[in-house]
Design an enzyme around this catalytic site. Structure first.
Site, short mmCIF file in Angstrom:
data_model
loop_
_atom_site.label_atom_id
_atom_site.label_comp_id
_atom_site.label_asym_id
_atom_site.label_seq_id
_atom_site.Cartn_x
_atom_site.Cartn_y
_atom_site.Cartn_z
N HIS A 249 41.50 44.19 44.29
CA HIS A 249 40.06 44.29 44.08
C HIS A 249 39.28 43.51 45.14
O HIS A 249 38.42 44.06 45.84
CB HIS A 249 39.69 43.73 42.70
CG HIS A 249 40.48 44.31 41.57
ND1 HIS A 249 40.19 45.53 41.02
CD2 HIS A 249 41.54 43.82 40.89
CE1 HIS A 249 41.04 45.78 40.03
NE2 HIS A 249 41.86 44.76 39.93
C1 BDR Z 1 38.46 40.91 39.26
O1 BDR Z 1 39.00 40.12 38.20
C2 BDR Z 1 39.84 39.13 38.70
O2 BDR Z 1 40.99 38.98 37.90
C3 BDR Z 1 40.18 39.52 40.11
O3 BDR Z 1 40.38 38.39 40.90
C4 BDR Z 1 39.01 40.33 40.55
O4 BDR Z 1 38.01 39.52 41.14
C5 BDR Z 1 38.85 42.36 39.01
O5 BDR Z 1 38.32 42.79 37.81
#
Ligand code: BDR
Ligand code: CA
Length: 319
Positions: A249
């Site tokens: 992400h």
């Molecule tokens: C986001 O949630 C976190 O666990 C990850 O680092 C990312 O920023 C994705 O939903």
């Protein structure tokens, strides 16, 4: 998105494996002179604040960026007391439990104060970008400290939210960062900040596989760290989601700052629900006359998957 000059960048994050991979990607471009990583601020999220701060310091040090400062920020969301953490994906310490309890370190200073100070400073007349890949608590506090923050930043790239399918990851209706601090997400999205949002709609399309991790040349310090973290993340995704690979992400949001053709953006008014069961749910819609000129965000709804993967993997593979 950025022009020819190397951009100045402030990063607010909650490492977290994908935040750590993002820092390694940015460190690669910092070393090459494509951008200047000014400072990193940490927020509670994937793991508690002391761990996200230590992890940020650890990753920057391993990437050779010992002079880039790390500032610690909010230990809790604006209006909630969370005990939930994303350890199933990021491990008990946020870095897959690979480096023992005492890795990294804590620098002094306060995250929100530093974001404001560095935004006000504007080096050589250039305003910094802010990349936020955790809960938006520090950013919301910075906004409260400096209501004119929108005029001091070139742009704000936010990894968060989910607008179509999938509806969420942490909850069926909510993405993790917006779920963790919905009040902060709402304040930021309703502000006049020049925001570009990178939601699950695009991040869940970019999968890094075991073969990708194996292809990374581990001979260099940062590349070895990247390969180890990816391998751990792939194992976690397999266990939690039955996915053959891992979702990156936060690196996608950073990649968009490096190569502006990776994402396509649409202007949308973004709202975040803060009430009851649906807290953390996000909506994106076209502007309505009743919005009375409310600033639209740019929301990424299309991704060039091959280009995104290449940008991420090239950066992790070494210089
Ligand atoms: C986001 O949630 C976190 O666990 C990850 O680092 C990312 O920023 C994705 O939903
Ligand atoms: Ca994150």
């Amino acid at each position: 998105m950025p022009g020819d000059e190397p951009i100045r960048l402030l990063v607010d994050c909650d490492p977290g494996i994908d935040d750590a991979i993002m820092l390694l990607l940015l460190a690669h471009h910092h070393r090459r002179g494509d951008l200047v990583l000014d400072a990193v601020t940490a927020v509670a999220g994937n793991v508690p604040l002391d761990k996200t701060t230590r992890n940020a310091r650890f990753v920057l040090d391993r990437a050779g960026l010992v002079d880039v400062p790390v500032y610690s920020g909010a230990a809790q969301p604006l209006a909630r007391r969370h005990t939930e953490q994303a350890v199933a994906f990021h491990g008990p310490d946020g870095l897959g439990g690979l480096y023992g309890p005492d890795h990294g370190g804590i620098d002094g200073g306060d995250a929100a104060v530093e974001i404001v100070r560095r935004a006000r400073a504007g080096v050589d007349g250039r305003r910094p970008w802010l990349l936020a890949t955790g809960a938006l608590t520090n950013v919301a506090i910075a906004l409260a400290l400096e209501p004119a923050l929108a005029d001091l930043l070139e742009g704000v790239v936010v990894m968060g939210g989910a607008f179509g399918a999938p509806g969420g990851n942490w909850r069926p209706w909510a993405e993790y960062n917006f779920y963790f601090d919905p009040e902060a997400a709402r304040r930021v999205c309703e502000s006049t900040l020049p925001i570009s949002i990178v939601p699950l709609d695009v991040t869940e399309r970019v999968v890094i596989t075991e073969a990708d991790a194996e292809a990374i040349d581990r001979r260099q310090g940062p590349s070895q760290l990247a390969a180890d973290l990816l391998t751990q993340s792939i194992e976690n995704h397999r266990r939690q989601m039955h996915l053959d690979g891992c979702l990156m992400h936060d690196p996608l949001a950073a990649a968009a700052l490096v190569d502006e053709s990776i994402l396509r953006w649409v202007p949308r008014v973004v709202d975040v629900c803060t009430e009851g069961e649906l807290a953390g749910h996000s909506f994106a819609r076209t502007a309505h006359h009743a919005d009375r000129g409310r600033r639209e965000s740019h929301v990424a709804l299309y991704v060039d998957v091959d280009r995104a993967r290449a940008t991420i993997l090239n950066a992790l593979g070494g210089d």
